[in-house]
Design an enzyme around this catalytic site. Sequence first.
Site, mmCIF file in Angstrom:
data_model
loop_
_atom_site.group_PDB
_atom_site.id
_atom_site.type_symbol
_atom_site.label_atom_id
_atom_site.label_comp_id
_atom_site.label_asym_id
_atom_site.label_seq_id
_atom_site.Cartn_x
_atom_site.Cartn_y
_atom_site.Cartn_z
ATOM 1 N N GLU A 465 0.899 -1.060 -0.054
ATOM 2 C CA GLU A 465 -0.107 -0.023 -0.069
ATOM 3 C C GLU A 465 0.780 1.236 0.060
ATOM 4 O OE1 GLU A 465 -2.956 -0.397 -0.926
ATOM 5 O OE2 GLU A 465 -3.055 -2.387 -0.561
ATOM 6 N N HIS A 468 1.654 2.120 -3.562
ATOM 7 C CA HIS A 468 0.586 3.060 -4.236
ATOM 8 C C HIS A 468 0.635 4.403 -3.623
ATOM 9 C CE1 HIS A 468 -1.625 -0.261 -6.083
ATOM 10 N NE2 HIS A 468 -1.717 -0.963 -5.114
ATOM 11 N N HIS A 471 3.075 6.270 -5.509
ATOM 12 C CA HIS A 471 2.759 6.395 -6.913
ATOM 13 C C HIS A 471 1.686 7.687 -6.829
ATOM 14 C CE1 HIS A 471 0.633 4.568 -10.751
ATOM 15 N NE2 HIS A 471 1.474 5.462 -10.903
HETATM 16 ZN ZN ZN Z 1 -2.638 -3.045 -4.671
#
Ligand code: ZN
Length: 679
Positions: A465, A468, A471
């Site tokens: 996570e 992410h 990102h």
């Molecule tokens: Zn994921």
Amino acid sequence: MSNPFFETWTTPFGLPPFDRIQAEHFPPAFDHGMAENIAEIAAITGNPDAPTFANTIEAMERSGRFLNRVGGVFWNLNSSNTTDALETIARDYAPKFAQHSMRIALDPALFARVADLYERRDTLDLAPDQLRLLERQHLGFVRSGALLPPDAKARMTAITERLATLHTLFGQNVLHDEKDWQLVLEESDLAGLPDFARNAAAQAAKERGQEGKYVITLARSSVEPFLTFSARRDLRQVAYEAWIRRGEHEGEHDNRPLIREIVALRTEQAKLMGYASYADFKLDDSMAKDTSAVERLLLQVWGPAKEKAAAERAELQDCARAEGMNEPIAPWDWRYYAEKVRQAKYDIDEAEVKPYFVLENMVRAAFDTAGRLFGLTFTERPDLPVYHPDVRVYEVTEKDGRHVGIFLHDNFARSSKRSGAWMSSYRDQENFDGAVSPIIVNNNNFSKGEPTLLSFDDAETLFHEFGHFLHGCLSDVRYPSQSGTSVRRDFVELPSQIYEHWLAVPETLSTYARHHQTGEPIPQDLLRRLLAARNFNQGFGTVEYTAAALLDLEFHTRSDAADTDVAAFERSVLDKIGMPAEIAVRHRPTHFQHLFAGSGYASGYYAYLWAEVLDADGFEAFLETGNPFDPDLAAKLKTIYSSGDTRDPMELYTAFRGREPRIEALLKHRGLTQSLGDA
Ligand SMILES: [Zn+2]
């Protein structure tokens, strides 16, 4: 009482003033936001000037800001800390939002302007990000049905609206079953459970007003350790059967009729759009590009995975027999005996490992890795507003002190939170009308303890996570709709999955895996055994995942989906692919939220494996340099994290890797290479 959504927020970094936001503030703010958005679109279509990129595409990028701000708060709170009032609003507004977005997506005057620009795109002198934005906006309209005749458009809208309601109900039914069910145990029922699992069960009991007892819930973080350690086969069976029956029972929370309707509507949608199946429709706009590419990948691992699982089962059966259990291994036995075999084979005991994986230290490891790779610094800001006392807030800065974004870390399971782990945003990065910094949240569902101890898998989820989050946080794009994670679904798991690899780097573990009492680093010998054991039980893991992905594909490749008997269909698919009887599919249809609580991952569950080809191959590049923190390569990788959807995913990947991805690293990573050679 004033409504904070109609005021300018004076909170630091523009964080939502959580303490002042009440459920009743959302409906008027939503109504206002939708009306304002429609007026903004009307201003674009009513513009007497010929369409230009600025007066059409950029004007669209500028629209809907009020609605997005309200929605950002609402959908996050509804997932992380919901209430009956929020759930009611979610049910009421899901079809309204669907209707609203279809009204814009099917606005003929708006599409005419976009189509006009699209036809002339090569003459508009656009920068690469602008050209891609125009092309993708145009495609979005087409895929919503903008080219269809009026009656088909009306049907597309009705389907989208109905699906929004069904998705919402589906998710709420799963949450209901997870909240509702509990296995209340006495001290005498805890045979086999290590301290961390006892503590977590005691904590869960306390939260449910059962102080002095022990409670197992259907949250994965509660039920999985129970299935792994409980010596009570009878109780394992009870917990397991409740777990796999979430959403599957007569009455008002039955998800089976919802699935039937969802699948039928999706098939109808695909046919209206001229595709043979929903999967064909969905995959047409993916990195994989078509159903056969997905099927090829899944079948490439399915055979070797089953072979590996069969070998694993034989070991489990031997172990069970040695312990006097002469019945065949049942699904509620697998994790239990797998743990015993793992302990015997690698001399590793989960209960011996966990004290070295303190949540705080693993968070620090994730932060420091981001520091070494991408130059980020994290400073805790307990002064900033949060929506629940368990949420920790950090300011993210560059090494030179420049503000990058805000990170909210919400780690613990609670009954008001949906299951699983996910990243989302309260505000996305953009540089369009001045720099806007991101506000990103990571949700996990760890069992709270004193201190909170993680399994190795939990720590991987934390890193996943966090990938992410990076990102979203490292995003450096001009337009909001290209920000951060708004990339193709089968590319979005690359930044998260590749980040998991840095947890297993020996350097990370020997620094951050420290005993919660003594502060001693994890012994080298234990570390070596832990890493050696990582391929263990991968047959099981690959089978349960791949079966779920194949099931997803089967649900969505049928050309006639009316009257699906969900259980019979599931059975027939599992029979067809030769599913081992001792392993259940990772998510059964009635609680497969990826597929039915939204359409994002519908015929897209394969995306994790697709991205794993990329992440395994991508991390291999670091190993090839001999330095997992190689600065040149890290700089190239950072481009993937910062580019959002401004570039084609394969082009981004090959720019980082120097070539297209290969599957070998994935097979090696999952320990499937040998079986593949034998097959
Ligand atoms: Zn994921």
